[in-house]
Design a protein around this motif. Structure first.
Motif, PDB file in Angstrom:
ATOM      1  N   ALA A   1      20.722  -0.493  20.579  1.00 23.66           N
ATOM      2  CA  ALA A   1      19.855  -0.368  21.750  1.00 23.66           C
ATOM      3  C   ALA A   1      19.948   1.023  22.352  1.00 23.66           C
ATOM      4  CB  ALA A   1      20.235  -1.410  22.794  1.00 23.66           C
ATOM      5  N   GLY A   2      18.805   1.669  22.517  1.00 24.10           N
ATOM      6  CA  GLY A   2      18.738   2.942  23.213  1.00 24.10           C
ATOM      7  C   GLY A   2      19.657   3.991  22.626  1.00 24.10           C
ATOM      8  N   ASN A   3      20.278   4.765  23.523  1.00 24.21           N
ATOM      9  CA  ASN A   3      21.143   5.858  23.079  1.00 24.21           C
ATOM     10  C   ASN A   3      22.614   5.492  23.179  1.00 24.21           C
ATOM     11  OD1 ASN A   3      21.460   5.768  25.796  1.00 24.21           O
ATOM     12  ND2 ASN A   3      20.971   7.914  26.204  1.00 24.21           N
ATOM     13  N   ILE A   4      22.929   4.192  23.199  1.00 21.45           N
ATOM     14  CA  ILE A   4      24.312   3.741  23.306  1.00 21.45           C
ATOM     15  C   ILE A   4      24.866   3.527  21.904  1.00 21.45           C
ATOM     16  CG2 ILE A   4      25.852   2.022  24.272  1.00 21.45           C
ATOM     17  CD1 ILE A   4      24.326   3.732  26.304  1.00 21.45           C
ATOM     18  N   ASP A   5      25.849   4.340  21.540  1.00 17.61           N
ATOM     19  CA  ASP A   5      26.381   4.303  20.176  1.00 17.61           C
ATOM     20  C   ASP A   5      27.486   3.250  20.081  1.00 17.61           C
ATOM     21  OD1 ASP A   5      27.026   4.793  17.582  1.00 17.61           O
ATOM     22  OD2 ASP A   5      27.774   6.828  17.901  1.00 17.61           O
ATOM     23  N   GLN A   6      27.063   1.990  20.028  1.00 19.60           N
ATOM     24  CA  GLN A   6      28.034   0.908  19.945  1.00 19.60           C
ATOM     25  C   GLN A   6      28.652   0.788  18.561  1.00 19.60           C
ATOM     26  OE1 GLN A   6      26.805  -2.785  22.160  1.00 19.60           O
ATOM     27  NE2 GLN A   6      24.830  -1.751  22.139  1.00 19.60           N
ATOM     28  N   LEU A   7      27.906   1.154  17.531  1.00 18.81           N
ATOM     29  CA  LEU A   7      28.402   0.995  16.162  1.00 18.81           C
ATOM     30  C   LEU A   7      29.641   1.842  15.920  1.00 18.81           C
ATOM     31  CD1 LEU A   7      25.053   0.888  14.141  1.00 18.81           C
ATOM     32  CD2 LEU A   7      26.594  -1.011  14.655  1.00 18.81           C
ATOM     33  N   SER A   8      29.600   3.104  16.326  1.00 16.48           N
ATOM     34  CA  SER A   8      30.773   3.954  16.103  1.00 16.48           C
ATOM     35  C   SER A   8      31.926   3.527  17.006  1.00 16.48           C
ATOM     36  CB  SER A   8      30.423   5.432  16.335  1.00 16.48           C
ATOM     37  OG  SER A   8      30.086   5.664  17.698  1.00 16.48           O
ATOM     38  N   LEU A   9      31.615   2.989  18.191  1.00 21.21           N
ATOM     39  CA  LEU A   9      32.665   2.482  19.068  1.00 21.21           C
ATOM     40  C   LEU A   9      33.407   1.330  18.395  1.00 21.21           C
ATOM     41  CD1 LEU A   9      34.132   2.128  21.810  1.00 21.21           C
ATOM     42  CD2 LEU A   9      32.230   0.646  22.490  1.00 21.21           C
ATOM     43  N   LEU A  10      32.669   0.390  17.829  1.00 21.79           N
ATOM     44  CA  LEU A  10      33.295  -0.743  17.151  1.00 21.79           C
ATOM     45  C   LEU A  10      34.098  -0.281  15.940  1.00 21.79           C
ATOM     46  CD1 LEU A  10      30.344  -3.282  17.332  1.00 21.79           C
ATOM     47  CD2 LEU A  10      32.473  -3.366  18.632  1.00 21.79           C
ATOM     48  N   ARG A  11      33.552   0.672  15.201  1.00 21.06           N
ATOM     49  CA  ARG A  11      34.267   1.185  14.031  1.00 21.06           C
ATOM     50  C   ARG A  11      35.577   1.848  14.444  1.00 21.06           C
ATOM     51  NH1 ARG A  11      31.297   5.941  12.395  1.00 21.06           N
ATOM     52  NH2 ARG A  11      32.660   6.874  13.972  1.00 21.06           N
ATOM     53  N   ASP A  12      35.523   2.696  15.466  1.00 19.44           N
ATOM     54  CA  ASP A  12      36.727   3.399  15.897  1.00 19.44           C
ATOM     55  C   ASP A  12      37.761   2.436  16.464  1.00 19.44           C
ATOM     56  OD1 ASP A  12      35.458   5.667  15.107  1.00 19.44           O
ATOM     57  OD2 ASP A  12      35.006   6.398  17.127  1.00 19.44           O
ATOM     58  N   PHE A  13      37.307   1.416  17.184  1.00 14.62           N
ATOM     59  CA  PHE A  13      38.250   0.445  17.722  1.00 14.62           C
ATOM     60  C   PHE A  13      38.930  -0.318  16.594  1.00 14.62           C
ATOM     61  CE2 PHE A  13      39.387  -3.811  19.172  1.00 14.62           C
ATOM     62  CZ  PHE A  13      40.211  -3.507  20.244  1.00 14.62           C
ATOM     63  N   GLN A  14      38.163  -0.745  15.600  1.00 16.70           N
ATOM     64  CA  GLN A  14      38.749  -1.500  14.505  1.00 16.70           C
ATOM     65  C   GLN A  14      39.735  -0.656  13.709  1.00 16.70           C
ATOM     66  OE1 GLN A  14      37.395  -5.264  13.576  1.00 16.70           O
ATOM     67  NE2 GLN A  14      39.510  -4.710  13.925  1.00 16.70           N
ATOM     68  N   GLU A  15      39.435   0.635  13.562  1.00 19.46           N
ATOM     69  CA  GLU A  15      40.364   1.524  12.859  1.00 19.46           C
ATOM     70  C   GLU A  15      41.635   1.752  13.671  1.00 19.46           C
ATOM     71  OE1 GLU A  15      38.177   5.060  12.033  1.00 19.46           O
ATOM     72  OE2 GLU A  15      37.029   4.171  10.364  1.00 19.46           O
ATOM     73  N   ALA A  16      41.495   1.829  14.991  1.00 16.05           N
ATOM     74  CA  ALA A  16      42.663   2.086  15.838  1.00 16.05           C
ATOM     75  C   ALA A  16      43.512   0.831  16.044  1.00 16.05           C
ATOM     76  CB  ALA A  16      42.217   2.634  17.194  1.00 16.05           C
ATOM     77  N   TYR A  17      42.876  -0.340  15.995  1.00 18.98           N
ATOM     78  CA  TYR A  17      43.583  -1.596  16.259  1.00 18.98           C
ATOM     79  C   TYR A  17      43.252  -2.616  15.159  1.00 18.98           C
ATOM     80  CZ  TYR A  17      43.992   0.633  20.830  1.00 18.98           C
ATOM     81  OH  TYR A  17      44.244   1.518  21.846  1.00 18.98           O
ATOM     82  N   PRO A  18      43.709  -2.376  13.960  1.00 13.45           N
ATOM     83  CA  PRO A  18      43.338  -3.250  12.835  1.00 13.45           C
ATOM     84  C   PRO A  18      43.886  -4.667  12.953  1.00 13.45           C
ATOM     85  CG  PRO A  18      45.051  -1.697  12.183  1.00 13.45           C
ATOM     86  CD  PRO A  18      44.585  -1.267  13.542  1.00 13.45           C
TER      87      PRO A  18
END
Length: 334
Positions: free
Chosen positions: A102-119
């Motif tokens: 949605a819009g200019n909110i980059d949720q995909l990279s946020l989810l990716r980075d969170f999963q990488e940081a907290y597997p």
């Protein structure tokens, strides 16, 4: 009464079917029925009205299940916090988002980075929206959500962090009489086949509010969850619709941009906001996600209208004031 019985009661409340609830809890149906009968005997009243065809909660059952959800959530958070003292952040995190693009909110990279940081965190996503999402935030069924509601449209107990505002636009077909007019009032759409967003969604709330301000009616032809699908149907001449501008521009080709019409209502806006229960969830997984999300999605910028394209600059809607708010405090109040 024990935690296992609470889990059984919650599963039946979710499924409204003993067979499905038994499969979910990995117990035989007769065993589940026996446990619920025993539970009802202990609490002294019936929790479920059951016939050969249906299951529904009694008033006492609704109260019991709501309390059971809170207890189970607290127990899960306790285990997660204890486990995190001597190791990586663990637990389950439930996140709601009306759309990941949605819009200019980059949720995909946020989810990716969170999963990488907290597997070690088990991440669960849901596309619930509107009133259903806020209800789940309040009960603790969901920890964090990106919603399309203004702060004044939320019940008490929800913390709100505005991320962006997008103007609502009308989308018409290639051969529509309003194509190329640039701007329209919602009253001009009253006699059209209106392609509607599903009830109880954030977009529906904003469209309803815009039509109320215009004192206009509309003739609904369908109800869909996806703003992109609504824009696609409208562009093909199936009807007309009102959606956020990013959803319209993602569907309508640039050389047919005159099929997207601005609405002569500066308050016709769709917000995107990060929301969670207030006070913030205490589980380590939820706290970690909120810290990352508020830093990545909000940072130091002031939320406002998405940038207008140059061609739309004349007559652009003004930024809202007053009750839209920015709500940019973090979970720790700073």
């Amino acid at each position: 009464m024990d935690l296992r019985q609470m889990e059984y009661a919650v599963a039946i409340a979710d499924e409204l079917n003993f067979t499905r609830a038994a499969a979910r809890c990995r117990i035989g149906q007769s065993g589940l029925s026996h446990q619920i009968t025993q539970l009802e005997r202990e609490v002294g009243t019936r929790l479920f009205e059951r016939t050969s065809r249906s299951v529904r909660l009694t008033q006492a059952g609704q109260t019991y299940v709501a309390c059971a959800r809170r207890v189970l959530k607290a127990v899960q958070e306790m285990h997660s916090e204890i486990a995190s003292l001597d190791g990586p952040v663990r637990g389950r995190l439930r996140i709601g988002s009306l759309t990941l693009t949605a819009g200019n909110i980059d949720q995909l990279s946020l989810l990716r980075d969170f999963q990488e940081a907290y597997p070690a965190v088990e991440l669960t996503l849901s596309d619930t929206d509107g009133t259903e999402t806020t209800a789940q935030l309040l009960t603790g069924e969901m920890e964090v959500a990106v919603i399309a509601l203004h702060e004044h449209q939320l019940p008490p107990g929800i913390a709100y962090h505005l991320l962006s505002l997008a103007p609502l636009v009308a989308v018409v077909g290639r051969r529509h009489r309003l194509r190329g007019t640039g701007v329209t009032g919602l009253g001009k759409l009253s006699d059209e086949r209106f392609l509607e967003c599903s009830p109880d969604t954030g977009l529906r709330a904003q469209v309803d509010a815009a039509f109320d301000r215009a004192r206009a009616r509309r003739r609904s032809a369908c109800a869909l969850r996806s703003a992109g699908d609504l824009a696609s149907l409208a562009f093909e001449g199936i009807g007309v619709t009102v959606v956020p501008r990013p959803a319209a521009e993602a569907v309508v080709p640039a050389d047919h941009g005159d099929c997207i019409l601005r609405i002569d209502d500066p308050q016709a806006l769709q917000p995107l906001a990060l929301a969670h229960r207030d006070p913030a969830p205490t589980s380590p997984a939820a706290q970690a996600f909120l810290r990352l999300a508020l830093t990545r999605l909000l940072g130091d910028r002031t939320p406002g209208l998405d940038d207008e394209p140059p061609s739309a600059a004349p007559g652009r809607p003004h930024e809202p004031h007053g009750d839209l708010g920015t709500g940019d405090t973090g979970p720790d109040g700073h």
